[in-house]
Every structure is written in C-alpha cells, then in structure tokens.
Scaffold this motif. Structure first.
Motif, PDB file in Angstrom:
ATOM      1  N   ILE A 152       0.849  -1.197   0.000  1.00 22.26           N
ATOM      2  CA  ILE A 152       0.000   0.000   0.000  1.00 22.26           C
ATOM      3  C   ILE A 152       0.886   1.249   0.000  1.00 22.26           C
ATOM      4  CG2 ILE A 152      -1.646   1.341   1.389  1.00 22.26           C
ATOM      5  CD1 ILE A 152      -2.701  -1.514   2.375  1.00 22.26           C
ATOM      6  N   THR A 153       1.928   1.221   0.852  1.00 22.81           N
ATOM      7  CA  THR A 153       2.839   2.362   0.938  1.00 22.81           C
ATOM      8  C   THR A 153       3.663   2.497  -0.343  1.00 22.81           C
ATOM      9  OG1 THR A 153       2.992   1.941   3.308  1.00 22.81           O
ATOM     10  CG2 THR A 153       4.677   3.376   2.345  1.00 22.81           C
ATOM     11  N   LYS A 154       4.219   1.377  -0.791  1.00 20.70           N
ATOM     12  CA  LYS A 154       5.104   1.390  -1.960  1.00 20.70           C
ATOM     13  C   LYS A 154       4.414   1.953  -3.202  1.00 20.70           C
ATOM     14  CE  LYS A 154       7.843  -1.915  -4.714  1.00 20.70           C
ATOM     15  NZ  LYS A 154       8.305  -3.323  -4.779  1.00 20.70           N
ATOM     16  N   PHE A 155       3.143   1.561  -3.399  1.00 21.14           N
ATOM     17  CA  PHE A 155       2.443   1.974  -4.617  1.00 21.14           C
ATOM     18  C   PHE A 155       1.422   3.075  -4.375  1.00 21.14           C
ATOM     19  CE2 PHE A 155       3.842  -2.427  -5.457  1.00 21.14           C
ATOM     20  CZ  PHE A 155       4.622  -2.190  -6.585  1.00 21.14           C
ATOM     21  N   GLY A 156       1.372   3.596  -3.137  1.00 14.62           N
ATOM     22  CA  GLY A 156       0.428   4.675  -2.828  1.00 14.62           C
ATOM     23  C   GLY A 156      -1.013   4.274  -3.118  1.00 14.62           C
ATOM     24  N   LEU A 157      -1.399   3.070  -2.689  1.00 17.37           N
ATOM     25  CA  LEU A 157      -2.709   2.516  -3.070  1.00 17.37           C
ATOM     26  C   LEU A 157      -3.850   3.055  -2.211  1.00 17.37           C
ATOM     27  CD1 LEU A 157      -1.649  -1.220  -3.483  1.00 17.37           C
ATOM     28  CD2 LEU A 157      -1.854   0.506  -5.288  1.00 17.37           C
ATOM     29  N   HIS A 158      -4.996   3.301  -2.857  1.00 14.81           N
ATOM     30  CA  HIS A 158      -6.230   3.631  -2.155  1.00 14.81           C
ATOM     31  C   HIS A 158      -7.301   2.682  -2.682  1.00 14.81           C
ATOM     32  CE1 HIS A 158      -4.380   7.300  -0.721  1.00 14.81           C
ATOM     33  NE2 HIS A 158      -3.914   7.488  -1.958  1.00 14.81           N
ATOM     34  N   ASP A 159      -8.267   2.380  -1.880  1.00  9.00           N
ATOM     35  CA  ASP A 159      -9.375   1.518  -2.308  1.00  9.00           C
ATOM     36  C   ASP A 159      -8.873   0.236  -2.984  1.00  9.00           C
ATOM     37  OD1 ASP A 159     -12.038   0.870  -2.474  1.00  9.00           O
ATOM     38  OD2 ASP A 159     -12.279   1.754  -4.476  1.00  9.00           O
ATOM     39  N   HIS A 160      -7.845  -0.359  -2.403  1.00  2.64           N
ATOM     40  CA  HIS A 160      -7.248  -1.580  -2.981  1.00  2.64           C
ATOM     41  C   HIS A 160      -8.082  -2.806  -2.673  1.00  2.64           C
ATOM     42  CE1 HIS A 160      -6.093  -2.135   1.173  1.00  2.64           C
ATOM     43  NE2 HIS A 160      -5.688  -0.874   1.162  1.00  2.64           N
ATOM     44  N   ARG A 161      -8.805  -2.797  -1.568  1.00  9.23           N
ATOM     45  CA  ARG A 161      -9.662  -3.916  -1.128  1.00  9.23           C
ATOM     46  C   ARG A 161      -8.903  -5.236  -1.055  1.00  9.23           C
ATOM     47  NH1 ARG A 161     -15.443  -2.334  -4.148  1.00  9.23           N
ATOM     48  NH2 ARG A 161     -14.948  -0.111  -4.206  1.00  9.23           N
ATOM     49  N   PHE A 162      -7.617  -5.191  -0.706  1.00 10.24           N
ATOM     50  CA  PHE A 162      -6.874  -6.438  -0.493  1.00 10.24           C
ATOM     51  C   PHE A 162      -7.655  -7.297   0.504  1.00 10.24           C
ATOM     52  CE2 PHE A 162      -2.440  -4.356  -1.274  1.00 10.24           C
ATOM     53  CZ  PHE A 162      -2.639  -4.430  -2.639  1.00 10.24           C
ATOM     54  N   ARG A 163      -7.701  -8.588   0.238  1.00  9.87           N
ATOM     55  CA  ARG A 163      -8.510  -9.494   1.065  1.00  9.87           C
ATOM     56  C   ARG A 163      -7.642 -10.468   1.852  1.00  9.87           C
ATOM     57  NH1 ARG A 163     -13.045 -12.050  -2.935  1.00  9.87           N
ATOM     58  NH2 ARG A 163     -13.049 -13.543  -1.200  1.00  9.87           N
ATOM     59  N   ARG A 196      -6.536  -3.966  12.933  1.00  9.95           N
ATOM     60  CA  ARG A 196      -5.438  -3.478  12.102  1.00  9.95           C
ATOM     61  C   ARG A 196      -5.806  -3.583  10.617  1.00  9.95           C
ATOM     62  NH1 ARG A 196       0.432  -6.182  10.835  1.00  9.95           N
ATOM     63  NH2 ARG A 196       1.159  -4.485   9.491  1.00  9.95           N
ATOM     64  N   ALA A 197      -6.403  -4.718  10.234  1.00 10.42           N
ATOM     65  CA  ALA A 197      -6.814  -4.900   8.834  1.00 10.42           C
ATOM     66  C   ALA A 197      -7.780  -3.794   8.427  1.00 10.42           C
ATOM     67  CB  ALA A 197      -7.459  -6.272   8.656  1.00 10.42           C
ATOM     68  N   ALA A 198      -8.747  -3.494   9.306  1.00  2.89           N
ATOM     69  CA  ALA A 198      -9.730  -2.454   8.976  1.00  2.89           C
ATOM     70  C   ALA A 198      -9.041  -1.103   8.772  1.00  2.89           C
ATOM     71  CB  ALA A 198     -10.788  -2.366  10.079  1.00  2.89           C
ATOM     72  N   ARG A 199      -8.066  -0.793   9.632  1.00  4.46           N
ATOM     73  CA  ARG A 199      -7.342   0.484   9.490  1.00  4.46           C
ATOM     74  C   ARG A 199      -6.610   0.554   8.152  1.00  4.46           C
ATOM     75  NH1 ARG A 199      -6.019  -0.486  14.890  1.00  4.46           N
ATOM     76  NH2 ARG A 199      -3.910  -1.169  14.363  1.00  4.46           N
ATOM     77  N   LEU A 200      -6.125  -0.593   7.668  1.00  5.52           N
ATOM     78  CA  LEU A 200      -5.389  -0.630   6.398  1.00  5.52           C
ATOM     79  C   LEU A 200      -6.320  -0.677   5.185  1.00  5.52           C
ATOM     80  CD1 LEU A 200      -2.571  -3.204   7.321  1.00  5.52           C
ATOM     81  CD2 LEU A 200      -2.266  -0.751   6.886  1.00  5.52           C
ATOM     82  N   GLY A 208     -15.501  -3.006  12.111  1.00 12.38           N
ATOM     83  CA  GLY A 208     -15.950  -2.144  11.017  1.00 12.38           C
ATOM     84  C   GLY A 208     -15.808  -2.747   9.628  1.00 12.38           C
ATOM     85  N   HIS A 209     -15.498  -4.035   9.569  1.00 12.05           N
ATOM     86  CA  HIS A 209     -15.325  -4.671   8.258  1.00 12.05           C
ATOM     87  C   HIS A 209     -16.648  -4.884   7.531  1.00 12.05           C
ATOM     88  CE1 HIS A 209     -11.077  -5.702   8.109  1.00 12.05           C
ATOM     89  NE2 HIS A 209     -11.137  -5.952   9.404  1.00 12.05           N
ATOM     90  N   ARG A 210     -16.592  -4.826   6.197  1.00  9.18           N
ATOM     91  CA  ARG A 210     -17.681  -5.346   5.372  1.00  9.18           C
ATOM     92  C   ARG A 210     -17.309  -6.806   5.095  1.00  9.18           C
ATOM     93  NH1 ARG A 210     -18.767  -0.589   0.878  1.00  9.18           N
ATOM     94  NH2 ARG A 210     -17.092   0.629   1.807  1.00  9.18           N
ATOM     95  N   ALA A 211     -17.423  -7.621   6.125  1.00  8.45           N
ATOM     96  CA  ALA A 211     -16.934  -9.008   6.064  1.00  8.45           C
ATOM     97  C   ALA A 211     -17.861  -9.888   5.224  1.00  8.45           C
ATOM     98  CB  ALA A 211     -16.816  -9.569   7.479  1.00  8.45           C
ATOM     99  N   THR A 212     -17.295 -10.970   4.713  1.00 13.37           N
ATOM    100  CA  THR A 212     -18.081 -11.955   3.961  1.00 13.37           C
ATOM    101  C   THR A 212     -17.801 -13.350   4.492  1.00 13.37           C
ATOM    102  OG1 THR A 212     -16.354 -12.289   2.279  1.00 13.37           O
ATOM    103  CG2 THR A 212     -17.969 -10.535   1.864  1.00 13.37           C
TER     104      THR A 212
END
Ligand SMILES: [Zn+2]
Length: 549
Positions: free
Chosen positions: A372-383, A397-401, A441-445
């Motif tokens: 996320i830092t390296k590529f300046g990612l937003h809205d990446h939705r890594f799962r 921590r996952a939610a914060r990221l 706060g996750h939109r968990a599945t």
C-alpha cells in the motif's frame, strides 16, 4: 402486447441494503416492498404497489408466498476446480459424504478394482480429523494397493495429496523434480519421493493429468455445476479463487451464448516472477477477472498453518504425525509476499491471500501495508481469506489498512469440536470470529471454499450467528453476528469485495435484477430455520429459474 424486456414482479422483497427494512429492527411483514420493475435485466423501481409503475406491456410475474433476497454471492469458491474434481471419475471421499475411515478405503478399493482397469484413480476429500482412523499413507503403501494404476488421494482442504509411483510417473514428477515455490514434495533422507504433495502448487502438479482429462469436458461440467448452485442454493455470482485465465475464453463464450448460469469473478493464481494474464480492465458484468490469489499458509487440518503457539498434543494430532509442540510454518516470508505482490499490485490488482494462523495473518498484513505504501494505493480492497485464528486486534489493524476479510465460518459447523478438543484448545473457541470482524468495522463476507464444504450461504449466515457445530458444541470465545450483517455477508458486502457493487449485491434501482426466493422470512427466521430454508427460485438479470425446473 407484453414487452419481453419489461418484467413486473410482485412478492415480498427484502432490501438488505437498507436499515429501514426491518432487518435491523422488529420485522414487519407489511414493511417489505411488494413490487419490482425490471427493464433489460436492470431493476428500475422497487417499493409498494402504489410506488412501482406496472406497465401494461410488462410481463407480470407473481412470486407468491416466497421471500425475495438479493441473489446470493459466494465470494470465495472454486467452481472450475469443483467441476474437475467432482463426479466424472473422481471418487468423492469428503467427510460430508463418508463419515468413517473404512468407508474411505472401501471407496478407493472399489474404484481400483473396476473393470476395465481405470486409467487412474483420484479420490478427493481425505480428512483424518473427521474420519478418525485414517493414517498418512506412504508411497509404498499406495504402490502395494494400486500397483500400476496411478492413485492420488487429495486432502479435503486441497492443501495436500498422497500419490503412488505410477501417479508420479504419469504427472512427470520424480526425485529430481524441484519443489514449486511455496510448496513441496515429501522426500526421505536419500531424496526419494515419499508420496506426499504439500500445498497448492504441488497438489496441482500431481493432479495435473486428472485436470487435463477434465478440460475437454469443461463447458458441460462447469455449466452443470453452476446451474446446480443457482437452482438449489440461490447463488447468482460466484468468485473462483483458483481461476485459470485460459478459462476466461470459455466463460466469455458461455455468457455470449446466454448459457452461463451465474456471474463469475476470477482470481488468477499468482506465481513468482509472473504478471497478470489479462489487463486490469477486462470482461463485463457476467464474467471478469478481478484479482490475484496467493496462499500465505496452509490448512489447520493438515498442520501447516503459521501460528505463534503449538498445536495441542492429542491422539488426533499424533495420528496426523505431529511431534509434541508442533507448529506450522508459512509458505512465504513477508519479503517473498511483498516481492510477488509487487508484480501485480502496481498495476492496481486486488489480492486475495489465504491466511489462517496469527503469524501468517501478521505477515500478510505487513506485506499488504508495504505494498500500500510502496504503490500509494487507495481503495485496494486487499482481502484475507478464511481468517481461522485471526484475533480482534488483527481485525482492527486490517480495517485500518482498508484490508477486507472473508471468513470460513462453516468450519465451525463441521470441525467445531475438532478445533477445540483436538487442535487448539481454548484458543479454538474464538475460531472464525466473524463478530469481531464486524465490530472492527469490516464489510466481512463468508464462504464455503469450493469442494471443502457444500456451498450453503444460508447455513453460513446461521452458524456465524450461533457459532455452534453440528454436534451442538458452542464456540463461545468469539462473538455472534447480527442478522443484518450475516445477510449482507453474502450479498452487498460480497459484491463490494468483488468490486461489483455497481452491478449486484442489493435489490436497488440501477443494479442487475439478481435475486433468490426462499421459503422463510430471512429477517426474522430462527438461525436453524434459515439454515434449512428452501430456495424456491433464482433469477439472474431478472430471468427466473425455479428449483424444480
Ligand atoms: Zn479456497
């Protein structure tokens, strides 16, 4: 005159996307919308009969006494693998099919004794924890059993397989074959194969000839499998987490011919040094590749999940061959995850990473944070996939990221007792803590993971609420999920994780008219009743298909 592009449905609709629909409060049957107008497969209006126009030109369809939910979404399946590994010559020895060790061996022996001699025997579903008495076979054991017939026994988790010499020969594997990155073949002190394939890349190699044999028949196999999910499970979209981009052509052709039963979303299997096989912008609402898959660790049932604490020393773990104090290890270092991730993340690809153990989850989150830092990612939705022993702090921590989570809550149904008594003790009571995910706060599945457990989204919702195994064991160390959240896990949240919320996931104007009709009110039914609810009909793009059709 009716207009085939206009469909006017009446029934009892449940909008899981809204708070005002009774899902979060006391359900009032009268509060459910009662009409929905669809034009060219898209919802135009939904609401009371007064609110929704009923054009005379529309085809009127009455859904009767059923309850209409948004089409159910399986965010982590393996439909192409399931189509290859279910039926058609593959022996089903899964614990959901066979409960005892002797039944497993009988099924394998019957297959081997068939006349004419089978070209190969593949048995899928080995699980000593749920089929007590099974002990790991050696290459010599399987040679003695099968002789010149290639024999492969695949673990129910798909994270390991046992094979004989003939199977190794057919798959082109011998003592000189290098271990795939992130996977391995068992070897003795002299370097000879022991008949064990460990982790996805090695398992894929040993079952290669079976997959190749299934390929020619794939159009029929895949459509049959998907049609069953649609008709009997209410599934309208499924993600394939071991997607092979070559199947993209098949999916596109089936969709163009109008014979793809459900929408498909693909996650291509990553490999070191590779890049994505298709451009990020690809496909359409029926089929597209949306992400990349990687496995940070293995299966709790195989012993190779990466935890900070050992497995229990029990009769069950000893039967699996674990030494006292056994701890599993991750498939990759964090640096390797970052390196593989960098091949794809810079282009904007979403990752879905299998991770069960707390150490594997830390490593995955570290790697995600670095990407996320390296590529300046937003809205990446890594799962993160499965999340077996993920802690509340890790969910936070996952939610914060901005990292999303998909939990395999159905593990509790089948392995709930094993998790606590045989493998992890007290820690197991908090297994698959979906309540902690939503609290963070996750939109968990939720998901069923292809052939591992039957695809039953309604049962997943129930078990996330009750945290109770099929024997009645309550896993009280984790927290329960509300009905609103469990409904969203397989609808709007799943759509979001699949980057498809602009198309599917809710009964709302502007979205595709995908829905499932079930025989209970999903807002108020007891969890047990929801789990057993019958799917009466399913529609994709408004086209209705009844379970009995
Ligand atoms: Zn999977």
């Amino acid at each position: 005159m009716t207009d085939a592009s206009l469909l006017y449905y009446t029934g009892r609709f449940v909008r899981t996307d809204l708070d005002c629909d009774g899902v979060s409060g006391t359900p009032d049957p009268a509060s459910a919308p009662e009409a929905m107008l669809i034009e060219h497969g898209t919802i135009v209006a939904i609401g009371s009969r007064d609110e929704v126009p009923a054009p005379a030109a529309a085809t009127h369809i009455d859904l009767g006494e059923g309850w209409v939910l948004p089409g159910l979404i399986e965010p982590h399946g393996h439909p192409s693998e399931s189509a290859s590994l279910m039926g058609n010559g593959v022996i089903d020895i899964r614990p959901v099919t066979l409960a005892r060790a002797d039944q497993v061996w009988d099924a394998i022996k019957i297959a081997l004794a068939a006349s004419p001699r089978p070209p190969r025997v593949v048995a899928n579903g080995w699980d000593p924890l749920l089929q007590p008495g099974l002990t790991p076979p050696t290459l010599a054991n399987l040679d003695a059993l099968a002789g010149e017939v290639p024999l492969v026994i695949v673990h129910n988790s798909l994270h390991s397989a046992y094979f004989n010499t003939a199977a190794a020969r057919e798959a082109g594997i011998d003592r000189n074959t290098p271990d795939p990155v992130g996977a391995s073949f068992g070897r003795d002190s002299s370097g000879a194969l022991t008949g064990l394939a460990l982790e996805a890349a090695a398992v894929a190699q040993i079952v290669g000839p079976t997959l190749a044999a299934a390929e020619a028949d794939m159009p029929r196999r895949l459509t049959t499998h998907l049609l069953e999910l649609r008709r009997t499970r209410g599934i309208t979209t499924i993600a394939d987490l071991t997607w092979n981009h070559q199947l993209g052509q098949l999916a596109t052709a089936l969709a163009a011919a109008g014979s793809l039963p459900v929408r498909l979303r693909g996650y291509e299997t990553s490999s070191p040094g590779a890049t994505a096989s298709v451009p990020l912008e690809n496909g359409d609402a029926w089929y597209r590749q949306v992400g990349i898959k990687i496995w940070s660790d293995g299966s709790p049932w195989v012993g190779n999940i990466a935890t900070s604490f050992p497995y229990l020393d029990t009769a069950a773990t000893r039967a699996l061959g674990f030494e006292h104090g056994h701890i599993g290890h991750a498939n990759y270092t964090t640096e390797q995850l970052i390196e593989i991730g960098s091949q794809y993340a810079g282009e904007g690809w979403q990752f879905a990473c299998h991770a069960h153990g707390d150490v594997a989850i830390d490593s995955t989150l570290d790697a995600y944070e670095a990407l996320i830092t390296k590529f300046g990612l937003h809205d990446h939705r890594f799962r993160i996939e499965h999340c077996g022993l993920m802690t509340p702090a890790q969910f936070e921590r996952a939610a914060r990221l901005g990292v999303a989570v998909s939990l395999f809550v159905d593990h509790i149904t089948y392995w709930g007792d094993v998790i606590v008594d045989d493998l992890f003790g007290e820690r197991g009571l908090a297994y698959a803590d979906a309540g902690a995910a939503f609290a963070a706060g996750h939109r968990a599945t939720f998901h069923n993971d292809g052939t591992v457990t039957p695809c039953e989204p309604l049962r997943n919702m129930a078990v996330a609420e009750t945290r109770t195994s099929r024997t009645g064991r309550h896993l009280g160390g984790g927290s329960a999920v509300t009905r609103r959240d469990s409904l969203r896990a397989h609808t709007s949240n799943a759509a979001w994780q699949l980057r498809s919320e602009h198309e599917i996931g809710s009964l709302a104007p502007g979205l595709r008219a995908d829905f499932a009709v079930i025989d209970v009110d999903p807002r108020s039914a007891a969890p047990e009743a929801l789990a057993e609810a019958r799917v009466l009909a399913t529609a994709v793009d408004g086209q209705l298909d009844t379970a009995s059709a």
